[in-house]
Write a protein that holds these residues in place. Structure first.
Motif, short mmCIF file in Angstrom:
data_model
loop_
_atom_site.label_atom_id
_atom_site.label_comp_id
_atom_site.label_asym_id
_atom_site.label_seq_id
_atom_site.Cartn_x
_atom_site.Cartn_y
_atom_site.Cartn_z
N SER A 51 0.80 -1.23 0.00
CA SER A 51 0.00 0.00 0.00
C SER A 51 0.83 1.28 0.00
O SER A 51 0.51 2.23 -0.71
CB SER A 51 -0.97 0.00 1.19
N SER A 52 1.90 1.33 0.79
CA SER A 52 2.68 2.56 0.85
C SER A 52 3.40 2.84 -0.47
O SER A 52 3.51 3.99 -0.90
CB SER A 52 3.71 2.49 1.99
N PHE A 53 3.85 1.77 -1.13
CA PHE A 53 4.49 1.94 -2.44
C PHE A 53 3.47 2.38 -3.48
O PHE A 53 3.77 3.21 -4.34
CB PHE A 53 5.16 0.63 -2.88
N LEU A 54 2.27 1.82 -3.39
CA LEU A 54 1.21 2.23 -4.32
C LEU A 54 0.84 3.69 -4.11
O LEU A 54 0.60 4.42 -5.08
CB LEU A 54 -0.02 1.34 -4.12
N SER A 55 0.83 4.11 -2.86
CA SER A 55 0.54 5.51 -2.55
C SER A 55 1.55 6.44 -3.23
O SER A 55 1.18 7.47 -3.78
CB SER A 55 0.57 5.71 -1.04
N ASP A 56 2.81 6.05 -3.20
CA ASP A 56 3.85 6.85 -3.86
C ASP A 56 3.61 6.95 -5.36
O ASP A 56 3.78 8.01 -5.97
CB ASP A 56 5.23 6.25 -3.60
N ALA A 272 -6.70 2.06 -16.20
CA ALA A 272 -5.35 2.01 -16.79
C ALA A 272 -4.33 2.63 -15.83
O ALA A 272 -3.20 2.11 -15.69
CB ALA A 272 -5.33 2.75 -18.12
N LYS A 273 -4.71 3.71 -15.15
CA LYS A 273 -3.77 4.35 -14.22
C LYS A 273 -3.51 3.48 -13.00
O LYS A 273 -2.37 3.36 -12.54
CB LYS A 273 -4.31 5.72 -13.79
N LEU A 274 -4.57 2.86 -12.49
CA LEU A 274 -4.41 1.93 -11.38
C LEU A 274 -3.49 0.78 -11.77
O LEU A 274 -2.57 0.39 -11.04
CB LEU A 274 -5.77 1.37 -10.95
N THR A 275 -3.77 0.21 -12.95
CA THR A 275 -2.98 -0.92 -13.44
C THR A 275 -1.52 -0.54 -13.58
O THR A 275 -0.61 -1.28 -13.16
CB THR A 275 -3.53 -1.40 -14.80
N ALA A 276 -1.26 0.63 -14.16
CA ALA A 276 0.12 1.09 -14.34
C ALA A 276 0.82 1.28 -13.00
O ALA A 276 2.01 0.95 -12.84
CB ALA A 276 0.13 2.39 -15.13
N ALA A 277 0.08 1.79 -12.00
CA ALA A 277 0.67 2.02 -10.68
C ALA A 277 1.05 0.70 -10.02
O ALA A 277 2.14 0.57 -9.44
CB ALA A 277 -0.30 2.80 -9.81
N PHE A 278 0.16 -0.28 -10.10
CA PHE A 278 0.47 -1.59 -9.52
C PHE A 278 1.66 -2.24 -10.23
O PHE A 278 2.50 -2.88 -9.60
CB PHE A 278 -0.75 -2.51 -9.60
N LYS A 279 1.74 -2.06 -11.53
CA LYS A 279 2.87 -2.63 -12.28
C LYS A 279 4.18 -1.96 -11.87
O LYS A 279 5.21 -2.63 -11.70
CB LYS A 279 2.65 -2.48 -13.79
N GLU A 280 4.14 -0.64 -11.73
CA GLU A 280 5.35 0.07 -11.31
C GLU A 280 5.81 -0.41 -9.94
O GLU A 280 7.02 -0.52 -9.69
CB GLU A 280 5.07 1.57 -11.26
N VAL A 281 4.87 -0.71 -9.07
CA VAL A 281 5.22 -1.19 -7.72
C VAL A 281 5.98 -2.51 -7.79
O VAL A 281 7.08 -2.64 -7.26
CB VAL A 281 3.96 -1.35 -6.85
N VAL A 282 5.39 -3.51 -8.47
CA VAL A 282 6.03 -4.84 -8.45
C VAL A 282 7.24 -4.92 -9.38
O VAL A 282 8.04 -5.86 -9.26
CB VAL A 282 5.02 -5.96 -8.80
N ASP A 283 7.38 -3.97 -10.29
CA ASP A 283 8.56 -3.94 -11.16
C ASP A 283 9.74 -3.22 -10.52
O ASP A 283 10.87 -3.31 -11.01
CB ASP A 283 8.23 -3.26 -12.50
N ASP A 284 9.49 -2.50 -9.44
CA ASP A 284 10.54 -1.74 -8.77
C ASP A 284 11.49 -2.71 -8.04
O ASP A 284 11.06 -3.47 -7.17
CB ASP A 284 9.90 -0.78 -7.75
#
Length: 326
Positions: A51-56, A272-284
């Motif tokens: 959650s905190s990473f998604l918030s960022d 699409a924005k939610l999906t992109a955010a979740f992807k950025e989180v797990v790809d980090d």
């Protein structure tokens, strides 16, 4: 005439106030992640850790609330009652609980009522005995159940893939269901404690959660097509070769995130924005390292594949639904 101009002026002001709000960049307020289980379980740990990473990534606060009960049905229904605006996300162990809530729990929703964002954390099932039990192979254990009805006991989580796997092992080896004393639990912790403490002979359950009781277990098989790097045991159909039988390799737990299907339909840009955010989180890489250190999955599966996996899971549990009520 004065009143007419006043009405027009007020309408114009209202329009000016409305347009920025309607076009405000999403999300303009906190996003809520609704966990279908209580605090401390696998789905809850995954959600709170992410959650905190998604918030960022969203540049907005992310709240986590728990709505446990009825095999995730209470959480699912809560999410479906919320507005179709993309501010409520369902976080859960979707497989097998969503399928079971529909097939056996009387849920009014369907798999298609959800638009899945990502399956982040997969876990296969492990079949293991208590280390002090004399059984050295799955074939030996099943033979003992068949030859000595009522002697052997097992623990499973009610409605789980492990529960169904035990039923399939009995059925495909022509062993009456009543030959095994099968004890069902509503939590993985209690099921694992039963085998670790020797109250039951064996267990079929998500493998990753068994790390904490590894020293008490003797692994007999993993429910996979390929061997596991973490458990020294054959894949299930290799373990069954001495008996000349096979079982379908069922997916274990699939944990991830979804929204109401209407969100994707009405606000595709928000989805699409939610999906992109979740992807950025797990790809980090830093996030991956953090999640791995806490034994939490960080896979990127994506919406389309996750939706297909859930459809396949539902079909598999539908095919064998009669076994779960025996």
């Amino acid at each position: 005439m004065k009143n007419v101009f006043q009405t027009i002026a007020l309408g114009f002001v209202a329009l000016l106030l409305f347009v920025p709000a309607a076009n405000a960049e999403y999300p303009e307020r906190p996003v809520t992640l609704v966990v279908g289980f209580g605090v401390g379980g696998s789905a809850d740990r995954m959600t709170r850790s992410t959650s905190s990473f998604l918030s960022d990534k969203l540049d907005q606060a992310v709240k986590v609330v728990n709505k446990k009960g009825a095999g995730t049905m209470l959480g699912a229904n809560y999410v479906l009652r919320q507005k179709d605006d993309g501010y409520t996300v369902f976080a859960s162990t979707f497989a097998p609980y969503m399928s079971n809530s529909i097939i056996h729990g009387g849920a009014k929703y369907k798999i298609e009522d959800f638009a899945f964002i990502n399956a982040q954390w997969f876990d296969f099932d492990l079949i293991a005995t208590n280390k002090d039990k004399p059984y050295s192979s799955l074939a030996e254990l099943l033979t003992e159940i068949k030859n000595n009805p009522g002697k052997i006991s097992a623990s499973v989580v009610q409605g789980s893939a492990g529960h169904l796997m035990v039923k399939l092992l009995l059925k495909n080896n022509n062993i009456p269901a009543e030959s095994l004393n099968l004890v069902t639990y509503n939590s993985g912790g209690k099921a694992r404690s039963a085998v670790a403490g020797g109250q039951v002979d064996f267990i079929a359950i998500s493998a990753e959660g068994c790390e904490s009781i590894r020293e008490f277990l003797k692994p007999l098989a993993v429910v996979l097509d390929e061997p596991s790097d973490n458990w020294d045991a054959p894949v299930v159909n290799e373990a069954l070769k001495p008996l000349g039988t096979t079982v379908p390799v069922l997916p274990g737990s699939i944990r991830g995130y979804a929204v109401k299907a209407e969100v994707k339909e009405k606000y595709p840009e928000r989805f699409a924005k939610l999906t992109a955010a979740f992807k950025e989180v797990v790809d980090d890489p830093d996030v991956k390292k953090f999640l791995k250190g806490n034994q939490i999955g960080s896979d990127w599966t994506g919406p389309e594949k996750t939706q297909e996996l859930m459809r396949q899971n539902f079909e598999a549990f539908s095919k064998y639904k009669d076994l779960m009520v025996q």
